[in-house]
Design a protein around this motif. Structure first.
Motif, PDB file in Angstrom:
ATOM      1  N   VAL A  29      -1.452  12.516  31.723  1.00  0.00           N
ATOM      2  CA  VAL A  29      -1.757  11.640  30.595  1.00  0.00           C
ATOM      3  C   VAL A  29      -0.696  11.855  29.528  1.00  0.00           C
ATOM      4  CG1 VAL A  29      -3.440  11.090  28.807  1.00  0.00           C
ATOM      5  CG2 VAL A  29      -4.223  11.690  31.111  1.00  0.00           C
ATOM      6  N   ARG A  30       0.011  10.785  29.195  1.00  0.00           N
ATOM      7  CA  ARG A  30       1.036  10.835  28.151  1.00  0.00           C
ATOM      8  C   ARG A  30       0.405  10.563  26.792  1.00  0.00           C
ATOM      9  NH1 ARG A  30       6.161   6.968  28.469  1.00  0.00           N
ATOM     10  NH2 ARG A  30       5.285   6.941  30.531  1.00  0.00           N
ATOM     11  N   LYS A  31      -0.450   9.544  26.713  1.00  0.00           N
ATOM     12  CA  LYS A  31      -1.138   9.171  25.474  1.00  0.00           C
ATOM     13  C   LYS A  31      -2.521   8.651  25.806  1.00  0.00           C
ATOM     14  CE  LYS A  31       1.714   9.339  21.877  1.00  0.00           C
ATOM     15  NZ  LYS A  31       1.671  10.500  21.068  1.00  0.00           N
ATOM     16  N   VAL A  32      -3.455   8.862  24.883  1.00  0.00           N
ATOM     17  CA  VAL A  32      -4.793   8.303  24.987  1.00  0.00           C
ATOM     18  C   VAL A  32      -4.886   7.200  23.935  1.00  0.00           C
ATOM     19  CG1 VAL A  32      -7.265   8.741  24.773  1.00  0.00           C
ATOM     20  CG2 VAL A  32      -5.769  10.492  25.740  1.00  0.00           C
ATOM     21  N   HIS A  33      -5.245   6.005  24.379  1.00  0.00           N
ATOM     22  CA  HIS A  33      -5.351   4.845  23.494  1.00  0.00           C
ATOM     23  C   HIS A  33      -6.765   4.285  23.520  1.00  0.00           C
ATOM     24  CE1 HIS A  33      -0.969   4.285  22.990  1.00  0.00           C
ATOM     25  NE2 HIS A  33      -0.875   4.655  24.258  1.00  0.00           N
ATOM     26  N   ALA A  34      -7.076   3.467  22.536  1.00  0.00           N
ATOM     27  CA  ALA A  34      -8.322   2.711  22.514  1.00  0.00           C
ATOM     28  C   ALA A  34      -7.961   1.237  22.616  1.00  0.00           C
ATOM     29  CB  ALA A  34      -9.086   2.976  21.221  1.00  0.00           C
ATOM     30  N   ALA A  35      -8.791   0.498  23.331  1.00  0.00           N
ATOM     31  CA  ALA A  35      -8.560  -0.938  23.486  1.00  0.00           C
ATOM     32  C   ALA A  35      -9.898  -1.649  23.387  1.00  0.00           C
ATOM     33  CB  ALA A  35      -7.919  -1.239  24.842  1.00  0.00           C
ATOM     34  N   PRO A  36      -9.914  -2.860  22.857  1.00  0.00           N
ATOM     35  CA  PRO A  36     -11.165  -3.616  22.878  1.00  0.00           C
ATOM     36  C   PRO A  36     -11.489  -4.003  24.321  1.00  0.00           C
ATOM     37  CG  PRO A  36      -9.378  -4.964  22.020  1.00  0.00           C
ATOM     38  CD  PRO A  36      -8.824  -3.592  22.226  1.00  0.00           C
ATOM     39  N   ALA A  37     -12.759  -4.206  24.593  1.00  0.00           N
ATOM     40  CA  ALA A  37     -13.161  -4.650  25.930  1.00  0.00           C
ATOM     41  C   ALA A  37     -12.656  -6.067  26.165  1.00  0.00           C
ATOM     42  CB  ALA A  37     -14.672  -4.606  26.062  1.00  0.00           C
ATOM     43  N   ALA A  38     -12.367  -6.365  27.421  1.00  0.00           N
ATOM     44  CA  ALA A  38     -11.947  -7.723  27.786  1.00  0.00           C
ATOM     45  C   ALA A  38     -13.117  -8.672  27.541  1.00  0.00           C
ATOM     46  CB  ALA A  38     -11.536  -7.755  29.252  1.00  0.00           C
ATOM     47  N   PRO A  39     -12.839  -9.914  27.189  1.00  0.00           N
ATOM     48  CA  PRO A  39     -13.919 -10.878  26.968  1.00  0.00           C
ATOM     49  C   PRO A  39     -14.843 -10.961  28.183  1.00  0.00           C
ATOM     50  CG  PRO A  39     -11.820 -11.806  26.269  1.00  0.00           C
ATOM     51  CD  PRO A  39     -11.519 -10.507  26.976  1.00  0.00           C
ATOM     52  N   GLY A  40     -16.142 -10.852  27.933  1.00  0.00           N
ATOM     53  CA  GLY A  40     -17.129 -10.947  28.997  1.00  0.00           C
ATOM     54  C   GLY A  40     -17.297  -9.691  29.820  1.00  0.00           C
ATOM     55  N   SER A  41     -16.676  -8.586  29.417  1.00  0.00           N
ATOM     56  CA  SER A  41     -16.764  -7.346  30.184  1.00  0.00           C
ATOM     57  C   SER A  41     -17.075  -6.180  29.261  1.00  0.00           C
ATOM     58  CB  SER A  41     -15.446  -7.069  30.907  1.00  0.00           C
ATOM     59  OG  SER A  41     -15.495  -5.825  31.552  1.00  0.00           O
ATOM     60  N   HIS A  42     -17.767  -5.189  29.813  1.00  0.00           N
ATOM     61  CA  HIS A  42     -18.019  -3.956  29.063  1.00  0.00           C
ATOM     62  C   HIS A  42     -17.294  -2.776  29.696  1.00  0.00           C
ATOM     63  CE1 HIS A  42     -20.982  -5.742  26.447  1.00  0.00           C
ATOM     64  NE2 HIS A  42     -21.522  -6.310  27.499  1.00  0.00           N
ATOM     65  N   THR A  43     -16.576  -3.030  30.796  1.00  0.00           N
ATOM     66  CA  THR A  43     -15.913  -1.945  31.508  1.00  0.00           C
ATOM     67  C   THR A  43     -14.408  -2.132  31.647  1.00  0.00           C
ATOM     68  OG1 THR A  43     -16.365  -3.014  33.622  1.00  0.00           O
ATOM     69  CG2 THR A  43     -17.977  -1.391  32.851  1.00  0.00           C
ATOM     70  N   ALA A  44     -13.901  -3.327  31.419  1.00  0.00           N
ATOM     71  CA  ALA A  44     -12.464  -3.592  31.553  1.00  0.00           C
ATOM     72  C   ALA A  44     -11.823  -3.690  30.174  1.00  0.00           C
ATOM     73  CB  ALA A  44     -12.227  -4.883  32.322  1.00  0.00           C
ATOM     74  N   ALA A  45     -10.647  -3.091  30.047  1.00  0.00           N
ATOM     75  CA  ALA A  45      -9.923  -3.156  28.781  1.00  0.00           C
ATOM     76  C   ALA A  45      -9.295  -4.523  28.598  1.00  0.00           C
ATOM     77  CB  ALA A  45      -8.838  -2.085  28.757  1.00  0.00           C
ATOM     78  N   GLY A  46      -9.205  -4.935  27.347  1.00  0.00           N
ATOM     79  CA  GLY A  46      -8.498  -6.163  27.017  1.00  0.00           C
ATOM     80  C   GLY A  46      -7.004  -5.980  27.257  1.00  0.00           C
ATOM     81  N   PRO A  47      -6.210  -6.994  26.971  1.00  0.00           N
ATOM     82  CA  PRO A  47      -4.787  -6.939  27.295  1.00  0.00           C
ATOM     83  C   PRO A  47      -3.950  -6.002  26.418  1.00  0.00           C
ATOM     84  CG  PRO A  47      -5.295  -8.975  26.165  1.00  0.00           C
ATOM     85  CD  PRO A  47      -6.604  -8.282  26.421  1.00  0.00           C
ATOM     86  N   ARG A  48      -4.442  -5.631  25.244  1.00  0.00           N
ATOM     87  CA  ARG A  48      -3.666  -4.782  24.323  1.00  0.00           C
ATOM     88  C   ARG A  48      -4.531  -3.673  23.748  1.00  0.00           C
ATOM     89  NH1 ARG A  48       1.511  -5.867  24.684  1.00  0.00           N
ATOM     90  NH2 ARG A  48       1.960  -8.060  24.856  1.00  0.00           N
ATOM     91  N   THR A  49      -3.908  -2.528  23.511  1.00  0.00           N
ATOM     92  CA  THR A  49      -4.592  -1.430  22.834  1.00  0.00           C
ATOM     93  C   THR A  49      -4.712  -1.779  21.351  1.00  0.00           C
ATOM     94  OG1 THR A  49      -2.543  -0.272  22.319  1.00  0.00           O
ATOM     95  CG2 THR A  49      -3.610   0.257  24.452  1.00  0.00           C
ATOM     96  N   LEU A  50      -5.439  -0.946  20.617  1.00  0.00           N
ATOM     97  CA  LEU A  50      -5.576  -1.187  19.182  1.00  0.00           C
ATOM     98  C   LEU A  50      -4.254  -1.003  18.439  1.00  0.00           C
ATOM     99  CD1 LEU A  50      -9.031   0.484  18.447  1.00  0.00           C
ATOM    100  CD2 LEU A  50      -8.516  -1.921  18.912  1.00  0.00           C
TER     101      LEU A  50
END
Length: 92
Positions: A29-50
């Protein structure tokens, strides 16, 4: 908004064994990021981190900040590699 924790990983490196030949590949692990969930999903990350990085090549973790009240938003074993920009957004 539901946040997903994602890992930015180093390129795979050959894993050395002290008893035999090189086996498999290990990614750190190089970095740990946070990302919003993808639209309509609670388990997949959206296209961009915060912080604005592309999540395409990142690995989603099983860590769910909402399941750990009082704990940091990231897994504590990776506290030293938390993205400071994502951390600043998560803290507000």
């Amino acid at each position: 908004m539901t946040e997903i924790v994602v890992y930015e990983l180093d390129r795979p490196v050959a894993k050395r064994s002290t008893t035999g030949p090189t086996s498999g590949a290990e990614r750190h692990v190089r970095k740990v990021h946070a990302a919003p969930a993808a639209p309509g999903s609670h388990t997949a990350a959206g296209p961009r981190t915060l912080c604005g990085k592309d999540t395409f090549a990142m690995e989603t973790t099983g860590w769910k900040p909402s399941e750990h009240p009082g704990a940091p938003w990231y897994p504590e074993e990776h506290a030293s590699v938390v993205c400071p920009d994502c951390d600043a957004v998560m803290e507000t």
